[in-house]
Design a protein around this motif. Sequence first.
Motif, short mmCIF file in Angstrom:
data_model
loop_
_atom_site.label_atom_id
_atom_site.label_comp_id
_atom_site.label_asym_id
_atom_site.label_seq_id
_atom_site.Cartn_x
_atom_site.Cartn_y
_atom_site.Cartn_z
N MET A 49 13.88 33.14 -53.72
CA MET A 49 13.92 34.34 -53.02
C MET A 49 15.20 34.51 -52.05
O MET A 49 15.41 33.77 -51.79
CB MET A 49 12.60 33.34 -51.74
CG MET A 49 11.80 33.61 -51.19
SD MET A 49 10.82 32.72 -50.65
CE MET A 49 9.62 33.41 -51.32
N GLN A 50 15.46 35.62 -51.48
CA GLN A 50 16.15 35.26 -50.54
C GLN A 50 15.78 35.26 -48.91
O GLN A 50 14.24 36.02 -48.99
CB GLN A 50 16.54 37.59 -50.59
CG GLN A 50 17.02 37.66 -51.80
CD GLN A 50 18.20 36.79 -52.30
OE1 GLN A 50 19.64 36.88 -51.77
NE2 GLN A 50 18.83 36.51 -53.27
N PRO A 51 17.04 35.50 -48.03
CA PRO A 51 16.72 35.10 -47.00
C PRO A 51 14.83 35.89 -46.09
O PRO A 51 14.59 35.63 -45.28
CB PRO A 51 17.61 34.84 -45.76
CG PRO A 51 18.76 33.86 -46.94
CD PRO A 51 18.29 35.62 -48.17
N HIS A 52 15.27 37.58 -46.26
CA HIS A 52 14.60 38.36 -45.68
C HIS A 52 13.09 38.32 -46.82
O HIS A 52 11.94 38.87 -45.52
CB HIS A 52 15.96 39.91 -45.97
CG HIS A 52 15.56 40.19 -47.48
ND1 HIS A 52 16.58 40.14 -48.61
CD2 HIS A 52 14.28 41.00 -48.01
CE1 HIS A 52 16.16 40.33 -49.43
NE2 HIS A 52 15.23 41.34 -49.36
N ALA A 53 12.79 37.19 -47.29
CA ALA A 53 11.19 37.17 -48.25
C ALA A 53 10.89 36.70 -46.55
O ALA A 53 9.18 36.58 -47.09
CB ALA A 53 11.46 37.58 -49.04
N LEU A 54 11.04 36.54 -46.44
CA LEU A 54 10.45 34.96 -44.96
C LEU A 54 9.55 35.54 -44.44
O LEU A 54 9.50 36.61 -43.80
CB LEU A 54 11.27 33.83 -44.01
CG LEU A 54 12.20 33.18 -44.77
CD1 LEU A 54 13.44 32.64 -43.87
CD2 LEU A 54 11.39 31.90 -45.47
N ARG A 55 8.32 35.20 -43.93
CA ARG A 55 6.94 35.71 -43.65
C ARG A 55 6.95 35.16 -42.01
O ARG A 55 6.36 34.70 -42.05
CB ARG A 55 5.79 35.96 -44.37
CG ARG A 55 5.86 36.37 -45.48
CD ARG A 55 4.40 36.22 -46.03
NE ARG A 55 3.52 37.08 -45.45
CZ ARG A 55 1.79 35.95 -44.82
NH1 ARG A 55 2.42 35.15 -45.52
NH2 ARG A 55 1.40 36.77 -44.15
N PHE A 56 7.65 35.78 -41.26
CA PHE A 56 7.77 35.52 -39.83
C PHE A 56 6.41 35.40 -39.04
O PHE A 56 6.11 37.00 -39.28
CB PHE A 56 9.34 35.81 -39.28
CG PHE A 56 10.65 35.61 -39.08
CD1 PHE A 56 10.81 34.00 -38.87
CD2 PHE A 56 11.29 35.73 -40.34
CE1 PHE A 56 11.86 33.76 -39.45
CE2 PHE A 56 12.79 35.00 -40.74
CZ PHE A 56 13.11 34.43 -40.49
N PHE A 57 6.18 34.74 -38.48
CA PHE A 57 5.42 34.79 -37.64
C PHE A 57 5.82 34.18 -36.20
O PHE A 57 5.73 33.21 -35.89
CB PHE A 57 3.68 33.80 -37.62
CG PHE A 57 2.42 34.37 -37.75
CD1 PHE A 57 3.02 35.18 -36.08
CD2 PHE A 57 1.81 33.60 -37.90
CE1 PHE A 57 1.50 35.45 -35.08
CE2 PHE A 57 0.37 34.17 -37.78
CZ PHE A 57 0.28 34.56 -36.29
N ASP A 58 5.86 35.19 -34.92
CA ASP A 58 6.74 34.48 -33.71
C ASP A 58 5.46 34.22 -32.97
O ASP A 58 3.78 35.01 -32.86
CB ASP A 58 7.44 36.13 -32.77
CG ASP A 58 8.02 36.27 -31.95
OD1 ASP A 58 7.35 34.59 -31.30
OD2 ASP A 58 8.23 36.75 -30.81
N CYS A 59 5.14 33.40 -32.20
CA CYS A 59 4.62 32.45 -31.78
C CYS A 59 4.96 32.75 -29.93
O CYS A 59 3.59 32.06 -28.89
CB CYS A 59 4.25 31.06 -32.00
SG CYS A 59 5.66 30.16 -31.25
N ASN A 60 5.90 33.08 -29.39
CA ASN A 60 5.98 33.28 -28.39
C ASN A 60 6.02 35.04 -28.08
O ASN A 60 7.93 34.80 -28.35
CB ASN A 60 6.64 32.52 -27.96
CG ASN A 60 7.45 32.37 -26.83
OD1 ASN A 60 6.92 32.28 -25.70
ND2 ASN A 60 8.50 31.80 -26.40
N ALA A 61 5.28 35.62 -27.95
CA ALA A 61 6.18 36.94 -27.20
C ALA A 61 4.85 37.65 -26.43
O ALA A 61 3.68 37.05 -26.04
CB ALA A 61 5.58 37.95 -28.40
N MET A 62 5.48 38.90 -25.02
CA MET A 62 5.32 38.75 -24.39
C MET A 62 5.03 40.41 -23.83
O MET A 62 5.40 40.79 -23.94
CB MET A 62 5.38 38.30 -23.13
CG MET A 62 4.51 38.70 -21.84
SD MET A 62 5.30 38.12 -20.68
CE MET A 62 6.41 39.90 -19.88
N ILE A 63 3.31 40.92 -23.94
CA ILE A 63 3.99 42.66 -23.57
C ILE A 63 3.10 42.70 -22.19
O ILE A 63 2.72 41.47 -21.56
CB ILE A 63 2.58 43.18 -24.01
CG1 ILE A 63 1.44 43.12 -23.97
CG2 ILE A 63 3.11 43.23 -25.88
CD1 ILE A 63 0.02 43.54 -24.74
#
Length: 263
Positions: A1-15
């Motif tokens: 699995m290549q690094p770009h295959a990671l499924r990132f889920f950000d826990c700290n974002a603001m709008i």
Amino acid sequence: MQPHALRFFDCNAMIGRWNTPVEGRHLTAEALLAEMGRAGVEEALVYHAVSRQYAPAVGNPLLDEALAPFDRLHSCWTVLPHWAGDLPQPDALVGDMLEAGVQAARMFPGEPLRYDHRVYLAEWVVGPLLSALEARRIPLFLDFGLGLLGDPDWGIIHALCKAHPRLPVILNQIAYGRDRALVPLFLECPNLHCDLTAFTSLGWIEAFCRRLGPERLLFGTGIPFWAPAAPAAAVRYAALPQSEKALIAGDNLRRLLSEVRDA
């Protein structure tokens, strides 16, 4: 699995609009998705600037409305104890959260140099609210607004975690160099986690995982205050097995959210 295959889920974002105008800090949901796309982030747990700087009773509905069209963005309500009368009592507030499909909560106990909610995290202040969250296993994010500037009250975090052992607690933006407090605190409190927003120094992720395991580290960017590419790169290129990177990138957060009890 290549690094770009990671499924990132950000826990700290603001709008939302920041009270003090700063270029790049007024993100719409669409702009947030564009930033996430540039960093390769799949999903995000999001709070609203109005909830942080003004009133959760106003900001939380604005958040839900803004995120409704986007299934990759998930609401994280800002919560406060009910004593001032601006929010419902704890059981009612948690019921409202779950009815709205919200599975995570956030508090801003105190932020030097910024606006804060001035919430003292003693049991006699926040205990009823934390008990209501704990009963449903709703993750609670604590953002002290310190960045690289200082330390929170480690003792009160320890007391909070001990008083509510089934409440998942996540520390946001705790900076590197706090190992002498963090390590014993994590060893004492199995329900404690932290995010990566301010933890991108070389070798820190690997050191954390060696001591405490990868299951309690969550990917977070701090968008729009921090650049999302730095924590993403720190995970992608960490000297860790791919399975541990996957946990940190998003599977730890997905697990915490899946454990929320709707009834």
